[in-house]
Design a protein around this motif. Structure first.
Motif, PDB file in Angstrom:
ATOM      1  N   SER A   1       0.834  -1.209   0.000  1.00 47.88           N
ATOM      2  CA  SER A   1       0.000   0.000   0.000  1.00 47.88           C
ATOM      3  C   SER A   1       0.872   1.265   0.000  1.00 47.88           C
ATOM      4  O   SER A   1       0.408   2.341  -0.371  1.00 47.88           O
ATOM      5  N   HIS A   2       2.128   1.123   0.427  1.00 46.20           N
ATOM      6  CA  HIS A   2       3.009   2.285   0.619  1.00 46.20           C
ATOM      7  C   HIS A   2       3.719   2.640  -0.686  1.00 46.20           C
ATOM      8  O   HIS A   2       4.889   2.343  -0.879  1.00 46.20           O
ATOM      9  N   LYS A   3       2.963   3.296  -1.565  1.00 44.06           N
ATOM     10  CA  LYS A   3       3.489   3.639  -2.880  1.00 44.06           C
ATOM     11  C   LYS A   3       4.008   5.073  -2.886  1.00 44.06           C
ATOM     12  O   LYS A   3       3.348   5.968  -2.355  1.00 44.06           O
ATOM     13  N   GLY A   4       5.161   5.266  -3.505  1.00 48.43           N
ATOM     14  CA  GLY A   4       5.690   6.615  -3.592  1.00 48.43           C
ATOM     15  C   GLY A   4       7.127   6.621  -4.072  1.00 48.43           C
ATOM     16  O   GLY A   4       7.672   5.586  -4.461  1.00 48.43           O
ATOM     17  N   PRO A   5       7.752   7.811  -4.046  1.00 42.29           N
ATOM     18  CA  PRO A   5       9.123   7.953  -4.539  1.00 42.29           C
ATOM     19  C   PRO A   5      10.145   7.610  -3.464  1.00 42.29           C
ATOM     20  O   PRO A   5       9.813   7.483  -2.280  1.00 42.29           O
ATOM     21  N   ILE A   6      11.381   7.456  -3.877  1.00 46.91           N
ATOM     22  CA  ILE A   6      12.516   7.327  -2.959  1.00 46.91           C
ATOM     23  C   ILE A   6      13.537   8.397  -3.343  1.00 46.91           C
ATOM     24  O   ILE A   6      13.971   8.471  -4.491  1.00 46.91           O
ATOM     25  N   LEU A   7      13.870   9.234  -2.362  1.00 46.91           N
ATOM     26  CA  LEU A   7      14.786  10.347  -2.598  1.00 46.91           C
ATOM     27  C   LEU A   7      16.035  10.153  -1.750  1.00 46.91           C
ATOM     28  O   LEU A   7      15.947   9.691  -0.613  1.00 46.91           O
ATOM     29  N   THR A   8      17.190  10.532  -2.291  1.00 47.30           N
ATOM     30  CA  THR A   8      18.433  10.422  -1.534  1.00 47.30           C
ATOM     31  C   THR A   8      19.146  11.769  -1.553  1.00 47.30           C
ATOM     32  O   THR A   8      19.292  12.388  -2.615  1.00 47.30           O
ATOM     33  N   TRP A   9      19.549  12.205  -0.372  1.00 44.02           N
ATOM     34  CA  TRP A   9      20.118  13.547  -0.179  1.00 44.02           C
ATOM     35  C   TRP A   9      21.455  13.436   0.542  1.00 44.02           C
ATOM     36  O   TRP A   9      21.718  12.445   1.233  1.00 44.02           O
ATOM     37  N   ILE A  10      22.267  14.497   0.423  1.00 42.10           N
ATOM     38  CA  ILE A  10      23.556  14.526   1.109  1.00 42.10           C
ATOM     39  C   ILE A  10      23.740  15.866   1.794  1.00 42.10           C
ATOM     40  O   ILE A  10      23.226  16.894   1.330  1.00 42.10           O
ATOM     41  N   ALA A  11      24.456  15.848   2.942  1.00 43.04           N
ATOM     42  CA  ALA A  11      24.825  17.084   3.642  1.00 43.04           C
ATOM     43  C   ALA A  11      26.202  16.860   4.253  1.00 43.04           C
ATOM     44  O   ALA A  11      26.585  15.715   4.518  1.00 43.04           O
ATOM     45  N   PRO A  12      26.946  17.941   4.495  1.00 42.68           N
ATOM     46  CA  PRO A  12      28.206  17.779   5.218  1.00 42.68           C
ATOM     47  C   PRO A  12      27.917  17.128   6.569  1.00 42.68           C
ATOM     48  O   PRO A  12      26.864  17.365   7.170  1.00 42.68           O
ATOM     49  N   PHE A  13      28.854  16.324   7.069  1.00 44.57           N
ATOM     50  CA  PHE A  13      28.655  15.692   8.368  1.00 44.57           C
ATOM     51  C   PHE A  13      28.421  16.746   9.437  1.00 44.57           C
ATOM     52  O   PHE A  13      29.059  17.792   9.465  1.00 44.57           O
ATOM     53  N   THR A  14      27.472  16.455  10.314  1.00 40.74           N
ATOM     54  CA  THR A  14      27.214  17.306  11.471  1.00 40.74           C
ATOM     55  C   THR A  14      26.857  16.408  12.645  1.00 40.74           C
ATOM     56  O   THR A  14      26.287  15.331  12.452  1.00 40.74           O
ATOM     57  N   SER A  15      27.225  16.828  13.836  1.00 40.92           N
ATOM     58  CA  SER A  15      26.767  16.092  15.019  1.00 40.92           C
ATOM     59  C   SER A  15      25.362  16.545  15.401  1.00 40.92           C
ATOM     60  O   SER A  15      24.734  15.962  16.278  1.00 40.92           O
ATOM     61  N   GLY A  16      24.853  17.574  14.729  1.00 41.40           N
ATOM     62  CA  GLY A  16      23.486  18.031  14.954  1.00 41.40           C
ATOM     63  C   GLY A  16      22.494  17.206  14.141  1.00 41.40           C
ATOM     64  O   GLY A  16      22.847  16.182  13.547  1.00 41.40           O
ATOM     65  N   ASN A  17      21.249  17.678  14.097  1.00 40.60           N
ATOM     66  CA  ASN A  17      20.184  16.881  13.472  1.00 40.60           C
ATOM     67  C   ASN A  17      19.955  17.222  11.997  1.00 40.60           C
ATOM     68  O   ASN A  17      18.997  16.746  11.409  1.00 40.60           O
ATOM     69  N   GLY A  18      20.823  18.035  11.405  1.00 43.05           N
ATOM     70  CA  GLY A  18      20.698  18.333   9.974  1.00 43.05           C
ATOM     71  C   GLY A  18      19.740  19.457   9.666  1.00 43.05           C
ATOM     72  O   GLY A  18      19.385  19.669   8.503  1.00 43.05           O
ATOM     73  N   ALA A  19      19.304  20.195  10.711  1.00 43.53           N
ATOM     74  CA  ALA A  19      18.382  21.314  10.473  1.00 43.53           C
ATOM     75  C   ALA A  19      19.074  22.424   9.700  1.00 43.53           C
ATOM     76  O   ALA A  19      20.288  22.602   9.810  1.00 43.53           O
ATOM     77  N   GLY A  20      18.280  23.145   8.917  1.00 40.93           N
ATOM     78  CA  GLY A  20      18.808  24.286   8.179  1.00 40.93           C
ATOM     79  C   GLY A  20      19.086  23.954   6.721  1.00 40.93           C
ATOM     80  O   GLY A  20      18.912  22.817   6.277  1.00 40.93           O
ATOM     81  N   PRO A  21      19.535  24.968   5.956  1.00 42.69           N
ATOM     82  CA  PRO A  21      19.701  24.805   4.502  1.00 42.69           C
ATOM     83  C   PRO A  21      21.041  24.165   4.143  1.00 42.69           C
ATOM     84  O   PRO A  21      21.974  24.830   3.707  1.00 42.69           O
ATOM     85  N   VAL A  22      21.135  22.844   4.334  1.00 45.63           N
ATOM     86  CA  VAL A  22      22.412  22.142   4.141  1.00 45.63           C
ATOM     87  C   VAL A  22      22.315  20.953   3.189  1.00 45.63           C
ATOM     88  O   VAL A  22      23.321  20.286   2.942  1.00 45.63           O
TER      89      VAL A  22
END
Ligand SMILES: [Cu+2]
Length: 243
Positions: free
Chosen positions: A98-119
């Motif tokens: 039932s779980h139909k949809g796309p798969i997206l893959t993204w990259i960001a510089p390593f951070t010890s934070g949660n990845g918030a912000g325009p990265v």
């Protein structure tokens, strides 16, 4: 009437428990083993994220919890992340169809934070192609969703965020007051990678999920239950590998 309600409740229960999360990675086909809380910032459950204003939409509920290890790979390598529903030892327990949809893959510089912000920068996506959704292709591929590390990518430590988007309830907007609990289900998973190579390109799309994902985005508000011609996933086009 009672029978109908019970049947609906059962149907809902099987859908609600049919989620998915990542078990591990393959590099050029080589199994890197169980990565949960080792090189994956694994969430405590396989539940979806629906709140687009929450930082959970970025790297899920443990996104700011650094994992001890990194997957080592080279620019240009082929990577697959292997998804499962509940039992990673059962090759058929991957994702409810039932779980139909796309798969997206993204990259960001390593951070010890949660990845918030325009990265974030999008490095791969599969939507609806040749009559089939990416999540179903992944299911038919033993739970593996593949992508390539851009050949031009500068070496260093990165976070890779792969996301299943399940659109079975995305026929209503996620903030529709008359239809609460609807909208796209996001299953984001973040893997720590250490990349080698001679590339020099720095991903530069500067995408911020909390701003760029909105309830009226046509990639997140889409009716899969009626005929359609094409589907465009949310976010920018895939990065061209140049800075
Ligand atoms: Cu689910």
């Amino acid at each position: 009437m009672l029978f109908t309600v019970a049947t609906l409740a059962l149907a809902f229960a099987s859908t609600a428990s049919a989620h998915a999360t990542v078990f591990g990675a393959f590099v050029n086909g080589k199994d890197q083993g169980d990565g949960r809380n080792k090189y994956i910032r694994s969430p405590a459950t396989n539940d979806p994220v629906r709140d687009l204003s929450s930082t959970d939409i970025i790297c899920n509920t443990n996104g700011g919890k650094v994992a001890p290890n990194f997957v080592k790979a080279a620019a240009g390598d082929s990577i697959a992340l292997r998804w499962f529903h509940f039992n990673p030892d059962d090759p058929n327990d991957i994702l409810d169809p039932s779980h139909k949809g796309p798969i997206l893959t993204w990259i960001a510089p390593f951070t010890s934070g949660n990845g918030a912000g325009p990265v974030w920068t999008k490095i791969a996506q599969q939507g609806f192609e040749n009559g089939e959704w990416a999540t179903i292709k992944m299911r038919n591929n033993g739970g593996r969703a593949e992508f390539t590390i851009p050949k031009t990518l500068a070496p260093g430590q990165y976070l890779i965020r792969q996301e299943l988007l399940a659109l079975h309830m995305a026929d209503f907007k996620c903030n529709d007051p008359a239809n609460p609990g609807r909208g796209a289900e996001s299953y984001p998973s973040c893997v720590q990678l250490e990349i080698t190579g001679n590339g020099e390109a720095i991903p530069d799309q500067d995408f911020d999920f909390n701003r760029g994902y909105t309830c009226d985005n046509p990639g997140l508000h889409f009716n899969i239950h009626i005929p359609f011609k094409s589907y465009t996933p949310p976010g920018p086009p895939v990065w061209d590998g140049t800075t």
